[in-house]
Write a protein that holds these residues in place. Structure first.
Motif, PDB file in Angstrom:
ATOM      1  N   PHE A 155      48.239 -15.310  52.011  1.00 43.25           N
ATOM      2  CA  PHE A 155      47.258 -15.270  51.119  1.00 43.25           C
ATOM      3  C   PHE A 155      47.354 -16.125  49.643  1.00 43.25           C
ATOM      4  O   PHE A 155      46.065 -17.401  49.772  1.00 43.25           O
ATOM      5  N   ALA A 156      48.809 -16.008  49.502  1.00 41.83           N
ATOM      6  CA  ALA A 156      48.724 -17.183  48.198  1.00 41.83           C
ATOM      7  C   ALA A 156      48.367 -18.109  48.177  1.00 41.83           C
ATOM      8  O   ALA A 156      47.529 -19.040  48.202  1.00 41.83           O
ATOM      9  N   TRP A 157      49.247 -19.378  49.642  1.00 41.43           N
ATOM     10  CA  TRP A 157      49.290 -20.568  49.944  1.00 41.43           C
ATOM     11  C   TRP A 157      47.234 -20.772  49.901  1.00 41.43           C
ATOM     12  O   TRP A 157      47.092 -21.920  50.190  1.00 41.43           O
ATOM     13  N   LEU A 200      44.604 -19.420  48.780  1.00 37.70           N
ATOM     14  CA  LEU A 200      44.251 -19.262  47.456  1.00 37.70           C
ATOM     15  C   LEU A 200      43.871 -20.089  46.998  1.00 37.70           C
ATOM     16  O   LEU A 200      42.544 -20.704  46.313  1.00 37.70           O
ATOM     17  N   VAL A 201      45.411 -21.294  46.790  1.00 41.85           N
ATOM     18  CA  VAL A 201      45.512 -22.211  45.888  1.00 41.85           C
ATOM     19  C   VAL A 201      45.043 -23.425  46.460  1.00 41.85           C
ATOM     20  O   VAL A 201      45.039 -24.494  46.000  1.00 41.85           O
TER      21      VAL A 201
END
Lengths: 499, 352
Positions: free
Chosen positions: A481-483, A485-486
């Motif tokens: 998710f974080a990867w 998102l950015v």
């Protein structure tokens, strides 16, 4: 609004979830549904507010037709036909009018003006969904429902703009189920898991592959054979990850709201035949076409008459009408996909190959699996290359380039499309990898393509295995998710130096 | 690690990790702010110059200045220290390689919005940017989210892996003991350039296909007039107390040779004539032309390609402009540009 956007993730989704479950908690189920409808309309109008009257009008008119169909005794057939014509006319005007006019102009050397109407997003999906609905009402296959439930069924944002194409009978029991109105951690976390996996498929894989495809296709006149093949294969993978990623996100979002959407993809690139491919690719479109197009044509009076005629002539198992029906169904599928001859030819080709594989199925099934997979996948890739082409000229020019430039390989500009920040960063910090990447500039393309192909072909589909909730999966999903998102936004490289 | 945990605990853990990530990344980007979008350079950190289209607005926002240099790669090598020496103004650069007039004007306007007291604007008049649409941009994905006051679209800056990488670059740059370079070095390309006749002539092409004269027709005339009106004159009119200096760069003789061979020499001269005539309608605009400086343009050792000259030419141009050398007026511009045309029509080229 796109699922893979900041506004959706940071604002829309939290507001929709909190509002919906808060209203249900306050024992206001109708208000909760109305809230979801309004949120869905915002989701839709965010693309272009002008789209809003089109979808709202379409919902109202179709519900009006269904009301009439259910209450009227004497003119049911006329109302039903009128309803279907309305939907087809709507999609025709917005999607096919200019295409038709330009073809008439080309054919008759006329100069009819093009309307340049901007096609509302998802019109193919919500129109097909509503055609199916009218047929179901006609066949008396729908349970009692009100306007609010119907509006939610059509506009529900996870499936609104790119499917899956659902039937009222799939959604209505869920809308009515009181138990589903309560927030459920199990369902919500399933949703987070599947949404994040879908987001990663779309943002990390499909968009990376898409860069190469977008760069390569406009060069079609100068492409080498290896470049043509790479473009076709990687576009196939791009579209798979793009669409299946989107459907995973839709499925995951619905799970967050405690609803279940039908599965739309099931590792289609593992298919050994076109029939199996369409059983696994965009499953809900396949079943729609089977129920509302294939079956009615297959069992139509001319078909029955042709079958009877063939039997009379001594044919034990008449095939002619089945073959015609398959080709017609795929032709309609092609037309549905877009207003361009490329889509029509793509549909017809799928129809022919589907029919051919049907005729020779006994012989074909005796062939080794690997051979069946290779031949089937080669056709799928070829058809995908056509699907992506802007015109038949572009596609056939690319085909014509297949025999060229085998000594030249793939040009550096195409290879550079795979210099994603993550790989470049790693290579920059590990000297051995840096040297390797300089010596073999194709290495990043090979790595990304191999990873994409592996994910598409080897592991079980996301929906085939139970979702394990443990520390490892929590960390894994967080990272994905974080990867992603950015990766929603990136910096452009302004390389052009002259002037 | 593989032991199943209950969904609530799993969900809260994932959401908490996401929340911590969102706060940490957001805080890091805001603190370091590699493009100076939220604030100027953070004390204790040294910043490498990265990409002008990302850093221009931050510089215009947070630096103090009296003058602005805008333009394309032919203006990137200007030294603000020279402007200080010659005019006495603190200057920032708002250059961007290949920028259209629309983009260049956008940077100037943004600078005015941050600092209405700008005394001097120096801009390039690129031949290739004269006849373009009034809102043409060189790229599709220019980071507009940095060029406005909308805090909501800053999310594209905060959660952007490339920006995160720039944050690490700033930290590494600082740790390596570097300091933020002076504005003179912002956007420059001369340290990486190789100059000389061989480099320049490598850019010439086969001209045998160019047989038809390119006409500066009514369409081009209209395009140029609209472009100049919207992307130069309007801004100049809105800031009557600011002096705007435009310069026609001394492209190499090899460039003019190319124009001659591609039958565009007349087109280019006519375009420049119209542009200059329009510019000179405003009292606060001055125009300079160095195309006739044949000592410079015929010496290909001054160039890295047909268009791009070394930084010593930028220095020289600033000196000339400060002294009024090469200034075009309503009275002399037509004769001057006719002279330029004549020079390059009759020059004895040995580029074959």
């Amino acid at each position: 609004m796109l699922f893979n956007s900041y506004i959706f993730i940071f604002l829309f989704l939290p507001v929709a979830l909190i509002g919906y479950f808060a209203l249900n908690k306050m024992e206001k189920p109708k208000l909760a549904k109305a809230f979801l409808v309004l949120m869905s309309l915002w989701f839709y109008a965010y693309f272009k507010p002008i789209y809003l009257p089109i979808i709202v009008g379409s919902i109202c008119v179709n519900f009006g037709f269904s009301k009439l169909l259910r209450s009227e005794k004497y003119h049911k057939k006329s109302i039903f036909i009128l309803g279907i014509v309305f939907n087809i006319a709507l999609i025709f005007v917005f999607k096919y009018l200019d295409f038709t006019v330009s073809n008439i102009n080309a054919l008759f050397k006329s100069n009819l003006p093009l309307q340049h109407i901007i096609m509302p997003l998802g019109i193919s999906f919500f129109t097909f969904q509503q055609i199916g609905y009218l047929v179901d009402v006609w066949n008396e296959e729908t349970a009692e429902h009100d306007f609010l439930e119907y509006s939610l069924f059509v506009s529900y944002f996870p499936q609104l703009i790119a499917g899956p194409i659902v039937s009222l009978s799939e959604m209505l029991p869920q809308f009515k189920d009181e138990a589903k109105r309560r927030f459920d951690w199990d369902s919500f976390t399933d949703g987070i898991y599947i949404f994040s996996a879908g987001l990663a498929k779309k943002v990390l894989l499909a968009d990376t592959l898409g860069k190469m495809v977008d760069y390569t296709y406009p060069l079609y006149e100068t492409l080498t054979g290896p470049e043509v093949i790479a473009a076709g294969v990687l576009y196939t993978l791009q579209l798979y990850f793009d669409f299946s990623g989107y459907c995973d996100m839709a499925f995951g979002l619905a799970r967050m709201f405690n609803f279940t959407l039908p599965i739309n993809f099931n590792s289609p690139l593992k298919a050994l035949s076109i029939q199996e491919y369409w059983d696994k690719w965009h499953i809900t479109l396949g079943r729609f076409l089977e129920k509302y197009v294939f079956m009615p044509i297959a069992f139509s009076t001319p078909g029955m008459k042709l079958n009877a005629y063939e039997k009379k002539k001594g044919v034990k198992k008449p095939q002619t009408w089945t073959v015609i029906t398959m080709i017609l169904t795929f032709l309609i599928s092609g037309i549905w996909h877009g207003a361009n001859w490329t889509f029509i030819l793509w549909g017809v080709l799928h129809g022919f190959v589907r029919a051919y594989q049907h005729i020779v199925r006994k012989k074909r099934n005796k062939l080794p699996k690997a051979l069946r997979w290779i031949t089937n996948t080669a056709f799928v890739v070829l058809a995908m290359a056509l699907f992506r082409a802007d015109s038949l000229t572009q596609f056939f020019t690319m085909l014509g380039r297949l025999g060229t430039g085998w000594g030249d390989g793939i040009r550096i500009g195409i290879l550079n499309c795979f210099d994603v920040m993550e790989l470049v960063y790693i290579e920059k910090h590990i000297p051995a990898l840096f040297v390797l990447s300089r010596k073999a500039p194709w290495i990043n393309m090979a790595l990304i393509s191999a990873l994409a192909a592996f994910i598409a072909l080897v592991p079980k589909n996301l929906h085939e295995k139970p979702i394990k909730k443990n520390v490892l999966s929590a960390i894994g999903i967080f990272i994905l998710f974080a990867w992603s998102l950015v990766s929603l936004s990136n910096m452009a490289t302004f390389l052009y130096f002259n002037f | 690690m593989n032991k199943t945990i209950n969904p609530k605990k799993w969900g809260i853990s994932v959401l908490a990790l996401i929340l911590v990530f969102v706060i940490a990344v957001g805080a890091a980007v805001i603190y370091v702010d590699p493009f100076w979008h939220f604030h100027g350079p953070t004390a204790g950190l040294s910043y490498p110059y990265l990409d002008e289209r990302y850093q221009n607005d931050g510089i215009a926002r947070h630096f103090s200045y009296d003058a602005v240099i805008a333009g394309t790669s032919i203006a990137e090598n200007f030294k603000v220290s020279k402007v200080k020496e010659l005019w006495g103004y603190e200057t920032i650069k708002q250059t961007a390689a290949s920028a259209t007039f629309y983009e260049q004007d956008g940077y100037v306007r943004r600078a005015f919005s941050h600092n209405p007291d700008i005394k001097l604007v120096i801009r390039s008049l690129d031949a290739t940017r004269l006849v373009t649409g009034p809102e043409d941009e060189s790229y599709d994905d220019i980071p507009k989210y940095l060029y406005d006051e909308n805090i909501f679209n800053d999310v594209r800056y905060l959660y952007n892996k490339d920006v995160i990488q720039r944050v690490t670059e700033v930290i590494n740059y600082t740790r390596a003991g570097n300091v933020t370079k002076p504005m003179d070095e912002y956007g420059v390309w001369y340290p990486y350039a190789t100059y000389g006749r061989e480099e320049v002539l490598a850019g010439l092409i086969d001209y045998s296909d160019f047989t038809e004269e390119v006409m500066f027709d009514a369409y081009a005339d209209k395009m140029l007039a609209v472009n100049v009106e919207r992307n130069i004159l309007k801004t100049a009119r809105e800031h009557p107390d600011t002096e705007f200096i435009f310069f026609i760069p001394p492209y190499s003789a090899a460039y003019w040779y190319g124009m001659l061979k591609t039958k565009q020499l007349n087109y280019t001269i006519e375009a420049y004539k119209l542009a200059v005539s329009l510019l000179l309608t405003e009292d606060n605009i001055k125009v300079y032309d160095f195309s006739d400086m044949v000592d410079i343009t015929t010496n290909l050792d001054n160039y890295m390609d047909t268009l791009h000259y070394g930084e010593w030419i930028n220095d020289q141009m600033l000196l000339w402009m400060s002294e009024g050398e090469g200034e075009l007026t309503k009275e002399n511009y037509e004769a001057h540009l006719d002279k330029v045309k004549e020079i390059y029509e009759n020059l004895e080229y040995d580029y074959e």
